[in-house]
Write a protein that holds these residues in place. Sequence first.
Motif, PDB file in Angstrom:
ATOM      1  N   ASN A  68      25.741  27.968  27.132  1.00  8.14           N
ATOM      2  CA  ASN A  68      25.394  26.783  26.367  1.00  8.14           C
ATOM      3  C   ASN A  68      26.128  25.471  26.536  1.00  8.14           C
ATOM      4  O   ASN A  68      25.941  24.589  25.655  1.00  8.14           O
ATOM      5  N   LEU A  69      26.984  25.526  27.455  1.00 11.36           N
ATOM      6  CA  LEU A  69      27.686  24.342  27.703  1.00 11.36           C
ATOM      7  C   LEU A  69      27.729  24.128  29.230  1.00 11.36           C
ATOM      8  O   LEU A  69      27.573  25.003  29.911  1.00 11.36           O
ATOM      9  N   PRO A  70      27.648  22.732  29.818  1.00 13.53           N
ATOM     10  CA  PRO A  70      27.993  22.686  31.265  1.00 13.53           C
ATOM     11  C   PRO A  70      29.036  23.187  31.722  1.00 13.53           C
ATOM     12  O   PRO A  70      30.228  23.350  31.330  1.00 13.53           O
ATOM     13  N   LEU A  71      28.908  24.007  32.987  1.00 18.84           N
ATOM     14  CA  LEU A  71      30.182  24.549  33.546  1.00 18.84           C
ATOM     15  C   LEU A  71      31.406  23.623  33.434  1.00 18.84           C
ATOM     16  O   LEU A  71      32.303  24.378  33.653  1.00 18.84           O
ATOM     17  N   GLU A  72      31.174  22.449  34.153  1.00 22.37           N
ATOM     18  CA  GLU A  72      32.314  21.654  34.294  1.00 22.37           C
ATOM     19  C   GLU A  72      32.953  21.483  32.970  1.00 22.37           C
ATOM     20  O   GLU A  72      34.268  21.408  33.097  1.00 22.37           O
ATOM     21  N   VAL A  73      32.433  21.484  31.832  1.00 20.63           N
ATOM     22  CA  VAL A  73      33.123  21.269  30.668  1.00 20.63           C
ATOM     23  C   VAL A  73      33.882  22.584  30.107  1.00 20.63           C
ATOM     24  O   VAL A  73      34.942  22.614  29.786  1.00 20.63           O
ATOM     25  N   MET A  74      33.299  23.754  30.624  1.00 21.91           N
ATOM     26  CA  MET A  74      33.921  25.228  30.405  1.00 21.91           C
ATOM     27  C   MET A  74      35.198  25.155  31.262  1.00 21.91           C
ATOM     28  O   MET A  74      36.176  25.685  30.782  1.00 21.91           O
ATOM     29  N   ILE A  75      34.933  24.875  32.437  1.00 13.82           N
ATOM     30  CA  ILE A  75      36.079  24.829  33.480  1.00 13.82           C
ATOM     31  C   ILE A  75      37.280  24.009  32.811  1.00 13.82           C
ATOM     32  O   ILE A  75      38.471  24.453  32.698  1.00 13.82           O
ATOM     33  N   GLN A  76      36.905  22.733  32.320  1.00 11.61           N
ATOM     34  CA  GLN A  76      37.964  21.985  31.920  1.00 11.61           C
ATOM     35  C   GLN A  76      38.536  22.525  30.291  1.00 11.61           C
ATOM     36  O   GLN A  76      39.812  22.536  30.356  1.00 11.61           O
ATOM     37  N   TRP A  98      31.108  40.815  40.481  1.00 12.33           N
ATOM     38  CA  TRP A  98      30.755  39.747  39.563  1.00 12.33           C
ATOM     39  C   TRP A  98      31.115  38.319  40.202  1.00 12.33           C
ATOM     40  O   TRP A  98      32.120  38.429  41.184  1.00 12.33           O
ATOM     41  N   LEU A  99      30.399  37.414  39.859  1.00 11.50           N
ATOM     42  CA  LEU A  99      30.591  36.039  40.517  1.00 11.50           C
ATOM     43  C   LEU A  99      31.476  35.035  39.610  1.00 11.50           C
ATOM     44  O   LEU A  99      31.384  35.014  38.410  1.00 11.50           O
ATOM     45  N   SER A 100      32.668  34.763  40.219  1.00 10.44           N
ATOM     46  CA  SER A 100      33.419  33.620  39.641  1.00 10.44           C
ATOM     47  C   SER A 100      32.827  32.330  39.372  1.00 10.44           C
ATOM     48  O   SER A 100      31.832  32.008  39.676  1.00 10.44           O
ATOM     49  N   ARG A 101      33.524  31.380  38.790  1.00 11.72           N
ATOM     50  CA  ARG A 101      33.271  30.020  38.470  1.00 11.72           C
ATOM     51  C   ARG A 101      32.838  29.506  39.601  1.00 11.72           C
ATOM     52  O   ARG A 101      31.784  28.492  39.547  1.00 11.72           O
ATOM     53  N   GLY A 102      33.306  29.784  40.689  1.00 11.66           N
ATOM     54  CA  GLY A 102      32.959  29.200  42.179  1.00 11.66           C
ATOM     55  C   GLY A 102      32.032  29.871  42.979  1.00 11.66           C
ATOM     56  O   GLY A 102      31.483  29.689  44.298  1.00 11.66           O
ATOM     57  N   GLY A 103      31.265  30.994  42.426  1.00 11.07           N
ATOM     58  CA  GLY A 103      30.226  31.654  43.011  1.00 11.07           C
ATOM     59  C   GLY A 103      30.745  32.781  43.915  1.00 11.07           C
ATOM     60  O   GLY A 103      30.075  33.160  44.461  1.00 11.07           O
ATOM     61  N   ILE A 104      32.387  33.009  43.817  1.00 12.39           N
ATOM     62  CA  ILE A 104      32.490  34.052  44.677  1.00 12.39           C
ATOM     63  C   ILE A 104      32.572  35.272  44.361  1.00 12.39           C
ATOM     64  O   ILE A 104      32.818  35.712  43.130  1.00 12.39           O
ATOM     65  N   ALA A 105      32.236  36.349  45.005  1.00 16.28           N
ATOM     66  CA  ALA A 105      32.030  37.796  44.496  1.00 16.28           C
ATOM     67  C   ALA A 105      33.487  38.445  44.506  1.00 16.28           C
ATOM     68  O   ALA A 105      34.096  38.548  45.305  1.00 16.28           O
ATOM     69  N   MET A 106      33.615  38.722  43.333  1.00 16.30           N
ATOM     70  CA  MET A 106      34.837  39.451  42.848  1.00 16.30           C
ATOM     71  C   MET A 106      34.452  41.063  42.749  1.00 16.30           C
ATOM     72  O   MET A 106      33.714  41.741  42.140  1.00 16.30           O
ATOM     73  N   HIS A 107      35.391  41.700  43.428  1.00 15.43           N
ATOM     74  CA  HIS A 107      35.350  43.336  43.623  1.00 15.43           C
ATOM     75  C   HIS A 107      36.176  44.210  42.840  1.00 15.43           C
ATOM     76  O   HIS A 107      36.951  45.011  43.161  1.00 15.43           O
ATOM     77  N   TYR A 108      36.647  43.706  41.413  1.00 15.51           N
ATOM     78  CA  TYR A 108      37.298  44.688  40.597  1.00 15.51           C
ATOM     79  C   TYR A 108      36.616  44.216  39.146  1.00 15.51           C
ATOM     80  O   TYR A 108      35.804  43.437  38.894  1.00 15.51           O
ATOM     81  N   TRP A 109      36.788  45.222  38.338  1.00 15.21           N
ATOM     82  CA  TRP A 109      36.194  45.114  36.928  1.00 15.21           C
ATOM     83  C   TRP A 109      36.962  44.934  35.791  1.00 15.21           C
ATOM     84  O   TRP A 109      38.338  44.666  35.805  1.00 15.21           O
ATOM     85  N   GLY A 110      36.633  44.532  34.648  1.00 17.13           N
ATOM     86  CA  GLY A 110      37.136  44.393  33.155  1.00 17.13           C
ATOM     87  C   GLY A 110      38.396  45.415  33.012  1.00 17.13           C
ATOM     88  O   GLY A 110      38.288  46.592  33.188  1.00 17.13           O
ATOM     89  N   GLY A 111      39.529  44.915  32.783  1.00 20.57           N
ATOM     90  CA  GLY A 111      40.719  45.933  32.324  1.00 20.57           C
ATOM     91  C   GLY A 111      41.651  46.213  33.461  1.00 20.57           C
ATOM     92  O   GLY A 111      42.658  46.607  33.231  1.00 20.57           O
TER      93      GLY A 111
END
Length: 304
Positions: free
Chosen positions: A176-184, A214-227
């Motif tokens: 519900n917010l622009p990605l740039e605002v969330m990153i800031q 899961w995809l990071s803020r930069g769209g990079i595929a991350m191969h680990y999970w929550g926790g």
Amino acid sequence: MLNIVLCSLFMLPAVLPQTNNPNSSACTGSTHIYYNYAPDHVAPFIAPERNMQRVQGKSGPRGQKGEPGQKGESARTEGLENRLAKVEEELTLAKRQLDALRVPPSRPTCAYYDELDFESGYYLISPDPTRFQPVYVYCNFSQHSAATIMNHDLTGEIEVERCEARKCSEVSVNYNLPLEVMIQIANLSAECKQYVKFRCQSVFLFRNSPAAAWLSRGGIAMHYWGGATSGRDYYCACGETGNCVDPVWKCNCDKNSAPEALDEGFLTTKDALPVTGFLFGDNGDNEENAWFTLGPLVCTGRQG
């Protein structure tokens, strides 16, 4: 006994009492009619037509207005409710416009409202006044440190689309917010985290060749999970603690067995958040099923 005298044809018949006047039988036009009566009988009285007057009576007071019918009362109530809702909407808009004028640049996140002792709710923040307009976010003041909450459109648990190849199903996340605002906001906060859950039946996450990411803020595929706070590839929370259902693997779902399994926890790598999407696979057969859940981005504290 009555004495009756007949008048001419041009006059009304009259009944006159017996008198000693020889002219008593003369007709005088319309007259009163009297009857002799016995002691036990009351004679009627008829007034002459020419002497009768009609008096217009005064109008009585108007009766009270009746209660409105059920349908009318319902319409009236609905109309009042609509007017009240409109007034409340206008007041809310006016309050937001007023708040926007009052927001100082020193309130970039919810953490900067700490000293004001506010209740949890929606507040305006200004992460970067030189680049963005002030935005509304949900501030949770019930925690030790005020939390800035940023929501998205993937609410509740969502079933993973069926496809068999690795990473064949892609899911996007819209906030519900622009990605740039969330990153800031994340950059201005001390910590950020985001909850993820993966529920599976004969579907794996990583193993030795990842079927999911899961995809990071930069769209990079991350191969680990929550926790997996260490951020090591192919790790879930149970891999960090050493209590996975099969110690050979670092995630419960990587056992890839029919009994339902679960991997969940918080992603805490602030520089990679928020999650912008997911990739899933190994879910093409009828006996294979998977579901995922994504929580809001939660940032707390002040950077520096």
